[in-house]
Design an enzyme around this catalytic site. Structure first.
Site, PDB file in Angstrom:
ATOM      1  N   ASP A  79       0.681  -1.179  -0.120  1.00  0.00           N
ATOM      2  CA  ASP A  79      -0.098   0.065  -0.040  1.00  0.00           C
ATOM      3  C   ASP A  79       0.902   1.228   0.130  1.00  0.00           C
ATOM      4  O   ASP A  79       1.024   1.886   1.011  1.00  0.00           O
ATOM      5  CB  ASP A  79      -1.035   0.015   1.203  1.00  0.00           C
ATOM      6  CG  ASP A  79      -1.803   1.120   1.158  1.00  0.00           C
ATOM      7  OD1 ASP A  79      -1.886   1.928  -0.069  1.00  0.00           O
ATOM      8  OD2 ASP A  79      -2.450   1.219   2.223  1.00  0.00           O
ATOM      9  N   LYS A  81      -0.056   3.462  -2.346  1.00  0.00           N
ATOM     10  CA  LYS A  81      -1.040   4.260  -3.056  1.00  0.00           C
ATOM     11  C   LYS A  81      -0.474   4.998  -4.185  1.00  0.00           C
ATOM     12  O   LYS A  81      -0.475   6.452  -4.282  1.00  0.00           O
ATOM     13  CB  LYS A  81      -1.542   5.230  -2.283  1.00  0.00           C
ATOM     14  CG  LYS A  81      -2.669   4.631  -1.054  1.00  0.00           C
ATOM     15  CD  LYS A  81      -3.294   5.390  -0.272  1.00  0.00           C
ATOM     16  CE  LYS A  81      -4.342   4.896   0.771  1.00  0.00           C
ATOM     17  NZ  LYS A  81      -3.438   4.263   2.033  1.00  0.00           N
ATOM     18  N   LEU A  82      -0.013   4.166  -5.239  1.00  0.00           N
ATOM     19  CA  LEU A  82       0.627   4.762  -6.284  1.00  0.00           C
ATOM     20  C   LEU A  82      -0.061   5.537  -7.384  1.00  0.00           C
ATOM     21  O   LEU A  82      -1.227   5.407  -7.344  1.00  0.00           O
ATOM     22  CB  LEU A  82       1.336   3.327  -7.092  1.00  0.00           C
ATOM     23  CG  LEU A  82       2.156   2.573  -6.458  1.00  0.00           C
ATOM     24  CD1 LEU A  82       2.579   1.348  -7.138  1.00  0.00           C
ATOM     25  CD2 LEU A  82       3.265   3.184  -5.503  1.00  0.00           C
ATOM     26  N   VAL A 188     -12.074   0.620  10.311  1.00  0.00           N
ATOM     27  CA  VAL A 188     -12.747  -0.030  11.205  1.00  0.00           C
ATOM     28  C   VAL A 188     -12.517   0.179  12.664  1.00  0.00           C
ATOM     29  O   VAL A 188     -11.233   0.156  12.883  1.00  0.00           O
ATOM     30  CB  VAL A 188     -12.844  -1.654  11.030  1.00  0.00           C
ATOM     31  CG1 VAL A 188     -13.392  -2.451  11.881  1.00  0.00           C
ATOM     32  CG2 VAL A 188     -13.313  -1.875   9.647  1.00  0.00           C
ATOM     33  N   GLN A 191     -11.470   4.297  13.463  1.00  0.00           N
ATOM     34  CA  GLN A 191     -11.998   5.593  12.587  1.00  0.00           C
ATOM     35  C   GLN A 191     -13.290   5.433  12.683  1.00  0.00           C
ATOM     36  O   GLN A 191     -14.014   6.375  12.046  1.00  0.00           O
ATOM     37  CB  GLN A 191     -11.395   5.387  11.137  1.00  0.00           C
ATOM     38  CG  GLN A 191      -9.936   5.519  10.963  1.00  0.00           C
ATOM     39  CD  GLN A 191      -9.700   5.613   9.577  1.00  0.00           C
ATOM     40  OE1 GLN A 191     -10.262   6.126   8.733  1.00  0.00           O
ATOM     41  NE2 GLN A 191      -8.453   4.772   9.325  1.00  0.00           N
ATOM     42  N   GLY A 192     -13.990   4.677  13.484  1.00  0.00           N
ATOM     43  CA  GLY A 192     -15.273   4.787  13.937  1.00  0.00           C
ATOM     44  C   GLY A 192     -16.372   3.721  13.244  1.00  0.00           C
ATOM     45  O   GLY A 192     -17.696   3.760  13.796  1.00  0.00           O
ATOM     46  N   GLY A 196     -17.566  -5.565  10.981  1.00  0.00           N
ATOM     47  CA  GLY A 196     -18.421  -6.432  10.403  1.00  0.00           C
ATOM     48  C   GLY A 196     -19.402  -5.614   9.575  1.00  0.00           C
ATOM     49  O   GLY A 196     -20.013  -6.141   8.579  1.00  0.00           O
ATOM     50  N   ARG A 210      -4.649  -0.175  13.708  1.00  0.00           N
ATOM     51  CA  ARG A 210      -4.400   0.448  15.168  1.00  0.00           C
ATOM     52  C   ARG A 210      -5.131  -0.706  16.235  1.00  0.00           C
ATOM     53  O   ARG A 210      -4.846  -0.989  17.306  1.00  0.00           O
ATOM     54  CB  ARG A 210      -4.599   1.585  15.640  1.00  0.00           C
ATOM     55  CG  ARG A 210      -3.744   2.731  14.902  1.00  0.00           C
ATOM     56  CD  ARG A 210      -3.866   3.959  14.757  1.00  0.00           C
ATOM     57  NE  ARG A 210      -5.117   4.191  14.094  1.00  0.00           N
ATOM     58  CZ  ARG A 210      -5.733   5.372  13.835  1.00  0.00           C
ATOM     59  NH1 ARG A 210      -5.434   6.369  14.811  1.00  0.00           N
ATOM     60  NH2 ARG A 210      -6.901   5.547  13.072  1.00  0.00           N
TER      61      ARG A 210
HETATM   62  P1  BMP Z   1      -6.534   2.025  11.307  1.00  0.00           P
HETATM   63  O1  BMP Z   1      -7.207   0.700  11.283  1.00  0.00           O
HETATM   64  O2  BMP Z   1      -5.201   2.041  12.244  1.00  0.00           O
HETATM   65  O3  BMP Z   1      -7.380   3.238  11.173  1.00  0.00           O
HETATM   66  O4  BMP Z   1      -5.709   2.146   9.889  1.00  0.00           O
HETATM   67  C1  BMP Z   1      -6.185   1.942   8.813  1.00  0.00           C
HETATM   68  C2  BMP Z   1      -5.221   1.832   7.557  1.00  0.00           C
HETATM   69  O5  BMP Z   1      -6.132   1.874   6.352  1.00  0.00           O
HETATM   70  C3  BMP Z   1      -4.187   2.355   7.459  1.00  0.00           C
HETATM   71  O6  BMP Z   1      -3.177   1.587   6.804  1.00  0.00           O
HETATM   72  C4  BMP Z   1      -4.547   3.585   6.167  1.00  0.00           C
HETATM   73  O7  BMP Z   1      -3.410   3.895   5.567  1.00  0.00           O
HETATM   74  C5  BMP Z   1      -5.517   2.837   5.455  1.00  0.00           C
HETATM   75  N1  BMP Z   1      -6.659   3.422   4.607  1.00  0.00           N
HETATM   76  C6  BMP Z   1      -7.478   4.134   5.485  1.00  0.00           C
HETATM   77  O8  BMP Z   1      -7.680   4.258   6.696  1.00  0.00           O
HETATM   78  N2  BMP Z   1      -8.498   4.966   4.669  1.00  0.00           N
HETATM   79  C7  BMP Z   1      -8.366   4.982   3.393  1.00  0.00           C
HETATM   80  O9  BMP Z   1      -9.292   5.728   2.688  1.00  0.00           O
HETATM   81  C8  BMP Z   1      -7.455   4.174   2.819  1.00  0.00           C
HETATM   82  C9  BMP Z   1      -6.562   3.322   3.332  1.00  0.00           C
HETATM   83  O10 BMP Z   1      -5.699   2.790   2.689  1.00  0.00           O
END
Ligand code: BMP
Length: 236
Positions: A79, A81-82, A188, A191-192, A196, A210
């Protein structure tokens, strides 16, 4: 490797969980922590997403060693994100596939992956395009969603990323994409989004970082997420 292999792993393990291995910090700590996590999570995690955080922490050689050690147990997704011009996209994907990555995440908005998709299939690798990001400020994605969706479908990407925080876009993507174009949902828990939930709206996989690697008990956290996923799929 094709995403069908990832789906096979999902069936085998009864899991849709992909670990975002975003460890940042001292090299030795991150290397050993990564190895520890991958050694305990094999029953619940089917794929591992590696990007800038871990690569900047442990270097390319460190990432290579991890992929080599766990390639039979996990599907590895690069990842970075190229988002470059076509010849650079192709050259970069070739290097990542040579490192052992099975799939590569690219942006869709530069519209530079028409040739990359068949090229990657020739390397036995999959391309996953970013369709809708999970954070609130991703308004340009929202404004251009139809164009991005048509492009993703037209070039035949193997999968797309749609934030789990925006389930209505998951539903829309599921309706508009071909059934074999799979949906990956990050965002998930931390981020809220609830574990599932994205699956109920039509996502195929959930990406979690995380909430697992920072949890006091990562194995318990992964198990709970997978249990919620199983319930969500069972309820459908
Ligand atoms: P976390 O579960 O800690 O919030 O991490 C989410 C992961 O998904 C991170 O690696 C982030 O780069 C990726 N990601 C994201 O959170 N939202 C997007 O829209 C695209 C992602 O790749």
């Amino acid at each position: 490797m094709s995403l069908a292999n990832l789906m096979n792993k999902a069936e085998e393990k009864g899991s849709r969980l992909i670990l975002a291995l975003d460890l940042l910090g001292p090299k030795d700590y991150c290397s050993s922590r990564a190895v520890y996590l991958l050694s305990i999570l094999r029953d619940y995690v089917i794929g591992v997403k590696i990007g800038h955080p871990l690569t900047l922490s442990i270097g390319i050689k460190g990432v290579l060693d991890i992929i080599k050690q766990y390639s039979s147990e996990y599907f590895f997704i690069a990842d970075f994100k190229l988002a470059d011009v076509p010849h650079i996209m192709k050259a970069t994907v070739k290097v990542l596939v040579d490192m052992g990555f099975n799939a590569v995440i690219t942006h869709l908005f530069p519209m530079s992956i028409d040739e990359l998709v068949p090229f990657s299939h020739g390397l036995n690798a999959s391309i996953i395009g970013v369709l809708m990001m999970s954070h609130k400020g991703a308004v340009l994605f929202e404004k251009n969603l139809n164009v991005l969706l048509d492009y993703a479908r037209g070039v035949g990407v193997d999968g797309v990323v749609v934030g789990a925080t925006k389930p209505m876009y998951i539903k829309l993507a599921r309706e508009r994409l071909n059934r074999d174009q799979l949906i990956f949902a990050p965002g998930v828990i931390r981020q809220g989004a609830t574990a599932g939930e994205a699956l109920k709206f039509g996502a195929d996989f959930e990406i979690v970082g995380r909430a697992i690697y920072e949890a006091p008990d990562p194995l318990l956290s992964a198990r709970r997420i997978v249990e919620s996923e199983r319930e969500a799929l069972h309820d459908q």
